[in-house]
Design an enzyme around this catalytic site. Structure first.
Site, mmCIF file in Angstrom:
data_model
loop_
_atom_site.group_PDB
_atom_site.id
_atom_site.type_symbol
_atom_site.label_atom_id
_atom_site.label_comp_id
_atom_site.label_asym_id
_atom_site.label_seq_id
_atom_site.Cartn_x
_atom_site.Cartn_y
_atom_site.Cartn_z
ATOM 1 N N LYS A 119 0.224 4.379 -6.852
ATOM 2 C CA LYS A 119 -0.278 3.352 -5.920
ATOM 3 C C LYS A 119 0.134 1.950 -6.343
ATOM 4 O O LYS A 119 0.322 1.069 -5.500
ATOM 5 C CB LYS A 119 -1.801 3.469 -5.787
ATOM 6 C CG LYS A 119 -2.268 4.766 -5.143
ATOM 7 C CD LYS A 119 -1.671 4.954 -3.758
ATOM 8 C CE LYS A 119 -2.303 6.107 -2.994
ATOM 9 N NZ LYS A 119 -1.704 6.284 -1.669
ATOM 10 N N TYR A 160 -2.230 8.807 -10.228
ATOM 11 C CA TYR A 160 -2.496 8.204 -8.919
ATOM 12 C C TYR A 160 -2.346 6.679 -8.969
ATOM 13 O O TYR A 160 -1.724 6.073 -8.095
ATOM 14 C CB TYR A 160 -3.910 8.609 -8.502
ATOM 15 C CG TYR A 160 -4.343 8.190 -7.120
ATOM 16 C CD1 TYR A 160 -3.878 8.862 -5.994
ATOM 17 C CD2 TYR A 160 -5.255 7.154 -6.936
ATOM 18 C CE1 TYR A 160 -4.308 8.504 -4.725
ATOM 19 C CE2 TYR A 160 -5.691 6.790 -5.672
ATOM 20 C CZ TYR A 160 -5.224 7.470 -4.572
ATOM 21 O OH TYR A 160 -5.645 7.106 -3.314
HETATM 22 P P1 NDP Z 1 -6.808 13.308 2.982
HETATM 23 O O1 NDP Z 1 -6.739 14.200 1.794
HETATM 24 O O2 NDP Z 1 -7.993 13.371 3.865
HETATM 25 O O3 NDP Z 1 -5.489 13.542 3.904
HETATM 26 C C1 NDP Z 1 -4.231 13.530 3.307
HETATM 27 C C2 NDP Z 1 -3.173 13.599 4.380
HETATM 28 O O4 NDP Z 1 -1.871 13.550 3.750
HETATM 29 C C3 NDP Z 1 -3.200 14.881 5.181
HETATM 30 O O5 NDP Z 1 -2.835 14.575 6.504
HETATM 31 C C4 NDP Z 1 -2.118 15.742 4.520
HETATM 32 O O6 NDP Z 1 -1.567 16.720 5.401
HETATM 33 C C5 NDP Z 1 -1.094 14.664 4.204
HETATM 34 N N1 NDP Z 1 -0.140 15.039 3.163
HETATM 35 C C6 NDP Z 1 -0.403 15.391 1.866
HETATM 36 N N2 NDP Z 1 0.737 15.655 1.218
HETATM 37 C C7 NDP Z 1 1.750 15.458 2.094
HETATM 38 C C8 NDP Z 1 3.157 15.590 2.029
HETATM 39 N N3 NDP Z 1 3.791 15.965 0.897
HETATM 40 N N4 NDP Z 1 3.896 15.324 3.130
HETATM 41 C C9 NDP Z 1 3.285 14.936 4.284
HETATM 42 N N5 NDP Z 1 1.954 14.786 4.409
HETATM 43 C C10 NDP Z 1 1.203 15.052 3.334
HETATM 44 O O7 NDP Z 1 -6.578 11.825 2.415
HETATM 45 P P2 NDP Z 1 -7.212 10.431 2.849
HETATM 46 O O8 NDP Z 1 -7.240 10.312 4.313
HETATM 47 O O9 NDP Z 1 -8.435 10.212 2.062
HETATM 48 O O10 NDP Z 1 -6.111 9.437 2.236
HETATM 49 C C11 NDP Z 1 -5.052 8.890 2.997
HETATM 50 C C12 NDP Z 1 -4.312 7.887 2.122
HETATM 51 O O11 NDP Z 1 -5.222 6.870 1.694
HETATM 52 C C13 NDP Z 1 -3.735 8.494 0.844
HETATM 53 O O12 NDP Z 1 -2.509 7.903 0.545
HETATM 54 C C14 NDP Z 1 -4.772 8.112 -0.206
HETATM 55 O O13 NDP Z 1 -4.209 8.070 -1.492
HETATM 56 C C15 NDP Z 1 -5.195 6.745 0.290
HETATM 57 N N6 NDP Z 1 -6.499 6.332 -0.213
HETATM 58 C C16 NDP Z 1 -7.618 7.077 0.052
HETATM 59 C C17 NDP Z 1 -8.849 6.665 -0.440
HETATM 60 C C18 NDP Z 1 -10.106 7.429 -0.194
HETATM 61 O O14 NDP Z 1 -11.138 7.051 -0.808
HETATM 62 N N7 NDP Z 1 -10.129 8.453 0.635
HETATM 63 C C19 NDP Z 1 -8.962 5.449 -1.251
HETATM 64 C C20 NDP Z 1 -7.730 4.741 -1.450
HETATM 65 C C21 NDP Z 1 -6.546 5.172 -0.940
HETATM 66 P P3 NDP Z 1 -2.283 18.187 5.549
HETATM 67 O O15 NDP Z 1 -3.556 17.996 6.327
HETATM 68 O O16 NDP Z 1 -1.291 18.968 6.337
HETATM 69 O O17 NDP Z 1 -2.537 18.692 4.177
#
Ligand code: NDP
Length: 245
Positions: free
Chosen positions: A159, A155
């Site tokens: 990132k 990860y």
């Molecule tokens: P969630 O797990 O809540 O949501 C992930 C989202 O990404 C979902 O909408 C999922 O779709 C979509 N997704 C996953 N794989 C794919 C793919 N191959 N193609 C298209 N869409 C995809 O994640 P968060 O909201 O927590 O995270 C959002 C972003 O923020 C990410 O990049 C994460 O790495 C980053 N982030 C999050 C942190 C946290 O603490 N939560 C901290 C730092 C960064 P579906 O619902 O259909 O599965």
């Protein structure tokens, strides 16, 4: 209305941070092309939620790690919405573990979703932005990509790569009036972090003594998508309550 009449693509918009960005953008008047991977019901709910703000919204099931799918999806978005003004690369997954135990497919999945996925989206939107001499690209990185994090070598690599991508695109497209920035969230309350518990001790590592809300990230993304940030590009904005990793 800070995004009145603009069209935004948001990846990973069915849940968590992507959902919050979609709602915040809709409140500011943006029309929305929302991308998700598989969760139809969650995506439908977000579409219903943002529709109440009177903006145009369409959802697209698309695996951002697959360039063919991305290219087809951006074509469909252009047919429905015309040119795109804002691209938010937010889709991401985790497959945590100590480096020794991480399977090759789990390394690839994490990198292909966050890093390659963002590259694919930028590539598919590239000439649209250039034609208009306008564009805002916001990549959702992580503090793990800045500081590294034990148990997240896949990860953190993805990132950190996203920060390199952000800075390179900012240099490449700045001359065309296209801004590219990254947001690096700390720990945000979403499905991705639902298996971690935060007691007093753990919260002491965060100056603001709380984990973040998806809306905290959405507000930063809104700033970088709006004209208020027109002279900012190639930046990484931490939204982490000053988390000491
Ligand atoms: P969630 O797990 O809540 O949501 C992930 C989202 O990404 C979902 O909408 C999922 O779709 C979509 N997704 C996953 N794989 C794919 C793919 N191959 N193609 C298209 N869409 C995809 O994640 P968060 O909201 O927590 O995270 C959002 C972003 O923020 C990410 O990049 C994460 O790495 C980053 N982030 C999050 C942190 C946290 O603490 N939560 C901290 C730092 C960064 P579906 O619902 O259909 O599965």
């Amino acid at each position: 209305m800070r995004l009145e009449g603009k069209t935004a693509i948001i990846t990973g918009a069915s849940r968590g941070i992507g959902r919050a960005i979609a709602i915040r953008f809709a409140q500011e008047g943006a029309n929305l092309a929302l991308i998700y991977a598989s969760n139809d019901e969650a995506m439908r709910n977000v579409c219903n939620e943002v529709s109440q703000y009177g903006v145009k919204v369409e959802s697209y099931k698309c695996d951002v790690s697959n360039y063919e799918e991305v290219s087809q999806t951006v074509k469909s978005v252009n047919e429905t919405f015309g040119e795109v003004d804002i691209l938010v690369n937010n889709a991401g997954v985790v497959r945590d573990g100590v480096a020794f135990s991480i399977k090759e497919e789990d390394f690839d999945l994490v990198v292909d979703t966050s890093l390659k996925g963002a590259f694919h989206m930028i590539k598919a939107c590239y000439y649209g932005f250039i034609r208009r001499r306008y564009g805002k690209i916001i990549n959702i990185s992580s503090v793990s990509g800045i500081y590294g994090n034990a148990g997240q070598s896949n990860y953190s690599s993805a990132k950190a790569g996203l920060i390199g991508l952000t800075k390179s695109i900012a240099k490449e497209l700045g001359v065309r009036n296209i801004c590219c920035n990254a947001v690096a969230p700390g720990i945000i309350d979403t499905d991705m972090t639902s298996n971690i518990s935060y007691d007093e001790k753990r919260l002491e590592a965060i100056s603001l003594r709380r984990i973040g809300k998806p809306e905290d990230v959405a507000n930063a993304v809104l700033f970088l998508a709006s004209s208020e940030s027109d002279y900012i590009t190639g930046e990484v904005l931490k939204v982490d309550g000053n988390l000491a990793m």
